[in-house]
Structure formats: C-alpha cells, structure tokens
Design an enzyme around this catalytic site. Structure first.
Site, PDB file in Angstrom:
ATOM      1  N   GLU A   1       0.821  -1.216   0.000  1.00 29.32           N
ATOM      2  CA  GLU A   1       0.000   0.000   0.000  1.00 29.32           C
ATOM      3  C   GLU A   1       0.857   1.268   0.000  1.00 29.32           C
ATOM      4  O   GLU A   1       0.467   2.294  -0.551  1.00 29.32           O
ATOM      5  CB  GLU A   1      -0.969  -0.007   1.194  1.00 29.32           C
ATOM      6  CG  GLU A   1      -2.159  -0.951   1.038  1.00 29.32           C
ATOM      7  CD  GLU A   1      -1.801  -2.430   1.089  1.00 29.32           C
ATOM      8  OE1 GLU A   1      -0.738  -2.764   1.634  1.00 29.32           O
ATOM      9  OE2 GLU A   1      -2.591  -3.248   0.575  1.00 29.32           O
TER      10      GLU A   1
ATOM     11  N   HIS B   1     -11.533  -6.886   6.288  1.00 35.26           N
ATOM     12  CA  HIS B   1     -12.320  -6.492   5.108  1.00 35.26           C
ATOM     13  C   HIS B   1     -13.556  -5.672   5.454  1.00 35.26           C
ATOM     14  O   HIS B   1     -14.439  -5.536   4.621  1.00 35.26           O
ATOM     15  CB  HIS B   1     -12.792  -7.731   4.334  1.00 35.26           C
ATOM     16  CG  HIS B   1     -11.698  -8.683   3.999  1.00 35.26           C
ATOM     17  ND1 HIS B   1     -11.385  -9.757   4.787  1.00 35.26           N
ATOM     18  CD2 HIS B   1     -10.829  -8.704   2.967  1.00 35.26           C
ATOM     19  CE1 HIS B   1     -10.368 -10.428   4.250  1.00 35.26           C
ATOM     20  NE2 HIS B   1     -10.007  -9.802   3.149  1.00 35.26           N
TER      21      HIS B   1
END
Ligand SMILES: Cc1ncc(C[n+]2csc(CCOP(=O)(O)OP(=O)(O)O)c2C)c(N)n1
Length: 698
Positions: free
Chosen positions: A402, A481
């Site tokens: 990321e 998630h």
C-alpha cells in the site's frame, strides 16, 4: 579554473568539472555548518543538524543536470547549495524567517527543499520522502522525460519501509532514479552494521537494481562515479543504488553528545582520514591547482560572505501567530454545473467506473494504480474495468504494498499538480501506507503552500463484500475487510474525506475530487457497490433516495463539503439523523418505517463529505427537529461519529430538547465473520428505529 576530468569509460564522456567552484561550494557548506552549529550553542535557535563529513554530496549534485529532480535529507546542505547557489536559504530557515525558501520558516532547519530547483520537500521522518520520489520518477518515465531523480538517505534510512517501497517501485517499474545511501557508519548511536545483513550492493543487485560502492571522502572519485551511474540511469538501463561511504565529523545533531557513544580513537580516525573538504583541499594543493595558503584564504572569504548574509537575514521578518492556520486544506471551489447526458439507472460501481473513465478522458496523464486494477476484471471489485477496456494502460497493477501504491500516485501528482488515483483494495490495509498518507496531507502546511500533493485515494470500506444490500447479512467481510476507515482519515489535518451513499453522488464527487490540490480519501462502502435504493418494511422504494440511482452519462461535479438533507414524510421533522455511507440507507429505511406508523417527518442528513463536514447543514437540521441522532458504522472508541456528536453538543446545546443520541458499531476489534455476531456488530435500520423511538419518548 576548469579541468577536464574523464568521467566514464562506458560513455566516453569528458565532463567539464570546475574543481575550484566545487571546492568552494563544499567549503561554503562546511562554514555554514560551523556558524549554525555555534549559533545553536549560543541559544539563537532551538535545533540544528549538520552536514560535516557529507560535503562531497556537492559533487553528486554537480553530476546531475539542473533539471533533474532531487529528494534530499538533512545532511545534504552541500548538495542543496550546489543546486541552488543560495547561501541565504539555510540561515533564513535556521532563524525562522518568512523569507525561508524551504518552508518560510515553518519547519526545523536542514529540511532541504526548493520547488524552483526541483528539490522535493524533506520530511523529518527518516527516508519518508522515498515513496514520493518513486512517484516522481514514475511520472518522469510516463512523460518520456530525459530527467531523472536522485533520492538520498543515510544508512539508517535504508532500513526503513519507505526506502524499501522506493526500491520496489524503482525495480519493478525500472524507474529513472539514483538512490544514494550516505553511509557515515551511524544512525544516532546505532552502527550501520545493524541496518542490513551482508552487502548493500549485493542486496540491491539481487533485487534488480545496479549498485556500486563509492568512496565519499574523495570528492573527485564521488563525482566520477556519479557521472557513470547517472549515465546508466539516463540511458534507460534502469535504477541505480550508490552506497556512498562517508565519515560523520560531528555528533548526530545539536541534541547528541558524540563522546557518549563513539570512542576517542574512532572520532580521531574519522577526523583525520574521512574529512572530504580537507581531503579535497589537499588534493588540489598536491596537484598544483591551488597553493597551501589558498585553503585558509578561501575559508576566510567564504566566512566573511556568510556572516554578512547572516547579518542581513537577521533584519528580515519573522513569522507571526496569525498565519498558524494557513495552508492546511484546499477544498476545490465548486462551480455550479448542469449534469450532462441522459440519466440511466446504475449501481455505485458503474458510477465509479464512469467517473474514472471521464477523468482519464479529460486528462491524458491520469491513471489508477493499485493491486489488480489493470486486470480485465478491473480490480477485485471491478471499479476500473471500463478504464481497462477503453483506455488500456491507464489502470496499472501494482505490487502488493500500500505504501508503494500511495507514494507512487502522490509523487506523480507533485510533478505536475494533477491528482492520480491510488486504489487500496480494502481500507483495513491503509495502515502500512499511513505515514505516506499523513505526509501527503502535511506537505502543503509544512512548506507553507509552496508544494501541494494532489492525490485521490479510493478504497473499499465498511461492511459488505460488494454484494447487494438487500442480501440480508452485512456481508461477511470480517477482520481485514470491513473496517469503516473514517476514524483515522478524518483525524489527519490536510486530508479531505468523502463517503458517498448513492451512485449519483459517487460519480459527481469523484469527478470533483480529481480537481483537488489537497489529498482526498474516497471511502467506497462495500455494501453500496451493487446496492439498490433503500426500501421500507412494506417493500416500497424510498423515493427521496431512489432518484440518486439515476446517473447522468456525461461529466458533472458535486460540491465537496456539502451535505444532502433528505426529508422523509410530511410536516416539520421530529428527529434529525446525521449519517453517511451505508448508514444513510439504513437510516432512511428506519425513518420511513417510523413515519409509516406514526406520520410526521424525519430529516436524514447525508454528510457526503466527512472532512471538512458541513457544519451549517447539521446546525440547520438540529434547529428544525430539536432532536438528533448520529449514526456511524465505525467502532466507537473516539470515532468520527463521536466527533460530530460532541460538536453538536458544543454548538447546538440550546437547540436540543433531548439528549443527542449516538449509534455506532460495537467497540470490538472488527465484525466477526458469522452472521449472528456480524449482524449484532453493525447498526441496522432496526437499531436506528429503536433509538428514534426512545428519543421521541424522552
Ligand atoms: C522514521 C523515523 N524514526 C526515527 C527517527 C529519529 N531519528 C532521527 S535521525 C535518526 C538516525 C538516522 O540515521 P541515518 O539514516 O543513518 O542518517 P545519519 O543521521 O546517520 O546521517 C533517527 C533514528 C526519525 N526521525 N524518523
């Protein structure tokens, strides 16, 4: 005096090296350092970190073209002087003058930057500029430029995640970057032997980056090696790492006692053998370029020049407290526009696809960068599938990192002031990029508006794995998630955070976000990607929401920072519900059910933008209803929702007829996977309905 130095056998370039000018720059760096060090000791300013031992970086800078980019660190005064020629700048920043060319006196000294001279704004976080430098070099390659970027850090810096992010960006995309690791043997008190195992050069080569070790105590050798390595990068043979061996002649900084961690013998050896200024002076004398007496003469001349500059700077103005809130956030000035094209019913994913395509059609340099985004599916949720099929090459798959993703998009945006899009697959994983995001948001403030970081971060957030909201459970996202995300993003000054609830808003706000000069985080709720408009318990569509599932085909923008009030029912509202994202749909269902049973009306305020949020819309709604609930999908241990709630208490206290209510997810780490626990975890229309009932009875 100009002397021809044979620079590289490979390219056979005879480079004109003005050795006396280089020597003078190195002496200027050393004398500036000595003066500033003394002034700090005299208590003239609070902090100084010096360059003594790193002056051969002037030779590295000299081997670059003047249009090449640089990303420097706090020991690189000599490189900065070589590029800018500005002897005033370091003094202006040390004395915090508004004339400071790096940050107008807002940051500590030794943060070498210059927009005019293409030197990126340096951060105190060691090596944190690295992922941005990767983005700059990606942009240079994208534009097929002949320019390159040099990134520097110390041996400690080479151990950071940030440096490793740059290394990966450079090697995977074969970027035009020269990475210089200035190894002075120390990271404060830690020897460089603990920063990596084995050989740094072999480590780099194993990762697909050509590398060499260079003696930085010898300015001529440093120059020649840099010319050779720059030639490697510029001729498209890939990135390079230079392991530059140096000595540190001073303590780490003005706050460190050198004798506390270094032996007398090691200090003496460093002073006598590793001083690049002394070594260069000696070489000039031995080779007949200057006389012995010239060394002291040049030093005195430089000192006189610097002291006169210092005296002038002391008469320049200092910052005043009034400017403390300047250059924090740039919300684009919205221009009213009429949505173009016919409207068609679309889910939010379709609207996001259209928006990304529209941005890319208008801006030939726009791209989306993230995991899997370049696959035919268009990322795991399919948000870039239209880009992939209609504008090949504009959705680019990244390594699984990321920080690599955010840094690359951010750095590319800094080159030409236009936002690129970083896609973070699930917001839960933004934390490995947290430092880069925070610094992107800080840059405008730190540099007093000299630099901006236009950047669009899109990410799937909240409950739901992208399925229809009507599917019953919250989606089974579970740990990793289903985080909401706004808790952290809205706590970072300088960031804009948006969380749309409808396809119409998603497209219009995304198109507007691409215009922003401040970084924007666009929280896309997983449950809304394919959701239909909300319905009440009787199965009736909630009309005030349903219209926003019809999306104009063409370009339109919506204002950032403006909420959307949605009135459910008739007559004056009895309750105001402040919410965003999925909770707007849940709140509308709850409100419709109550209104169906009891009549009257409820106003649901969809904030749409969370930072900065629409204070006026909140006040207006509270004043009308005199009862308010804040609903958030976040867990509540100091959440953004709690911030809005506390803001209402402070600003609307006398407009309230009942305690302002608050509903959030449970304060557990994240939603469990199984349906019973997951359903209990998130707020639902049912829990909102219950709360409205309690509030109306109070
Ligand atoms: C990310 C981060 N961690 C810790 C620090 C505190 N710190 C400032 S300088 C420094 C040492 C850096 O060493 P190195 O990169 O070798 O550079 P040198 O000072 O030796 O030139 C540390 C640990 C910091 N500024 N940033």
């Amino acid at each position: 005096m100009t002397v021809n130095i044979r620079a590289t056998e490979a390219s056979n370039t005879a480079v004109q090296l003005d050795i006396l000018s280089l020597y003078r720059t190195m002496v200027t760096a050393r004398v500036t350092n000595d003066i500033l060090k003394t002034r700090k000791t005299q208590g003239r300013f609070p902090f100084y970190i010096g360059c003594a031992g790193h002056e051969s970086m002037a030779a590295v800078a000299l081997a670059l073209n003047k249009d090449d980019w640089m990303s420097l660190y706090y020991r690189d005064l000599a490189a900065w002087l070589q590029r800018t020629g500005d002897i005033y700048g370091p003094f202006r920043e040390a004395y915090s003058r508004t004339t400071g060319p790096m940050c107008a006196g807002r940051n500590m000294p030794s943060h070498y930057s210059s927009k005019r001279h293409r030197i990126l704004p340096t951060f105190s976080e060691v090596a944190a500029l690295a992922p941005f430098a990767g983005g700059v070099s990606f942009s240079l390659k994208w534009h097929k430029s002949n320019d390159i970027i040099m990134f520097t850090c110390g041996d400690g810096g080479a151990a950071t995640n940030d440096f490793n992010a740059l290394f990966r960006q450079a090697s995977v995309h074969q970027l035009p970057v020269l990475m210089v690791v200035e190894d002075n043997g120390w990271a404060i008190t830690a020897p460089s032997t603990i920063q990596w195992g084995g050989s740094l050069v072999e480590w780099a080569k194993g990762g697909g980056v050509y590398a060499e070790e260079v003696d930085g105590t010898n300015a001529i050798e440093t120059y020649q090696a840099t010319v050779r390595l720059v030639d490697h990068v510029r001729t498209g043979r890939g990135p390079v790492l230079m392991h530059l061996r140096l000595g540190l002649l001073d303590p780490h900084s003005s706050s460190t006692d050198i004798k506390a961690y270094r032996t007398k013998e090691e200090i003496e050896l460093t002073m006598t053998t590793k001083d690049p200024v002394k070594n260069f002076g000696r070489w000039l004398v031995e080779n007949g370029h200057i006389q012995e007496g010239d060394i002291e003469r040049i030093r005195k001349e430089v000192r006189a020049e610097l002291e006169s500059a210092e005296a002038q700077i002391l008469r320049e103005s200092e910052p005043t407290a009034e400017r403390v809130m300047e250059h924090i956030l740039y919300v684009p000035k919205w221009q009213e526009n009429i949505p173009r094209g016919t409207k068609k019913q679309l889910p939010m994913l379709g609207a996001i696809n259209e928006a990304l395509l529209a941005i890319a059609q208008r801006d030939p340099d726009f791209f989306v960068y993230g995991q899997d985004v370049g696959s035919p599916r268009g990322g795991v949720f399919g948000a870039t599938s239209m880009l992939v099929s209609q504008l090949p090459g504009r959705a680019i798959s990244s390594p699984l990192n990321e920080q690599v993703i955010v840094g690359l998009a951010a750095g590319a945006g800094m080159v030409d002031g236009k936002a690129r899009c970083a896609e973070i697959q699930f917001v839960d994983y933004h934390q490995s990029a947290a430092q880069t995001i925070r610094l992107a948001a800080r840059t405008a403030y730190q540099s007093f508006g000299d630099w901006t970081v236009p950047l669009l971060i899109r990410t799937k957030s909240g409950s739901g794995g992208g399925g229809p909201i009507s599917s019953g459970g919250a989606g089974g996202g579970a740990f990793g998630h289903s985080n909401a995300g706004e808790q952290w993003f809205t706590s970072v000054p300088g960031l804009i955070t948006i969380c749309p609830a409808t396809p119409f808003d998603a497209k219009g706000l995304l198109l507007e976000a691409a215009r922003s000069q401040s970084p924007v985080v666009f929280l896309e709720r997983g449950r809304l990607y394919r959701s239909e408009p909300p319905k009440d318990n009787l199965g009736n569509l909630i009309d005030v929401m349903a219209e926003f599932w019809f999306v104009p085909e063409g370009y339109y923008t919506l204002p950032i920072g403006k909420a959307r009030p949605l009135k459910i029912g008739n007559g004056p509202p009895q309750v105001a519900i402040i919410c965003w994202g999925t909770m707007v749909l849940e709140s509308c269902t709850a409100a419709a059910n109550i209104v169906n049973r009891n009549g009257g009306s409820i106003e649901v305020v969809d904030l749409r933008t969370l930072a900065p949020f629409d204070e006026e819309a909140v006040v207006t709604a509270v004043r009308k209803a005199n009862r308010v609930i804040v609903v958030t999908e976040e867990i509540d241990l100091t959440s953004f929702g709690r911030h809005v709630h506390s803001w209402i208490v402070e600003n609307c206290f006398y407009d309230l007829d009942a305690t302002p209510a608050f509903i959030s997810a449970l304060p557990a780490p994240a939603a469990p996977y199984n349906a019973p626990e997951e359903t209990a975890f998130f707020p639902t229309s049912l829990s909102i309905e219950q709360k409205i009932g309690e509030l109306l009875e109070e």
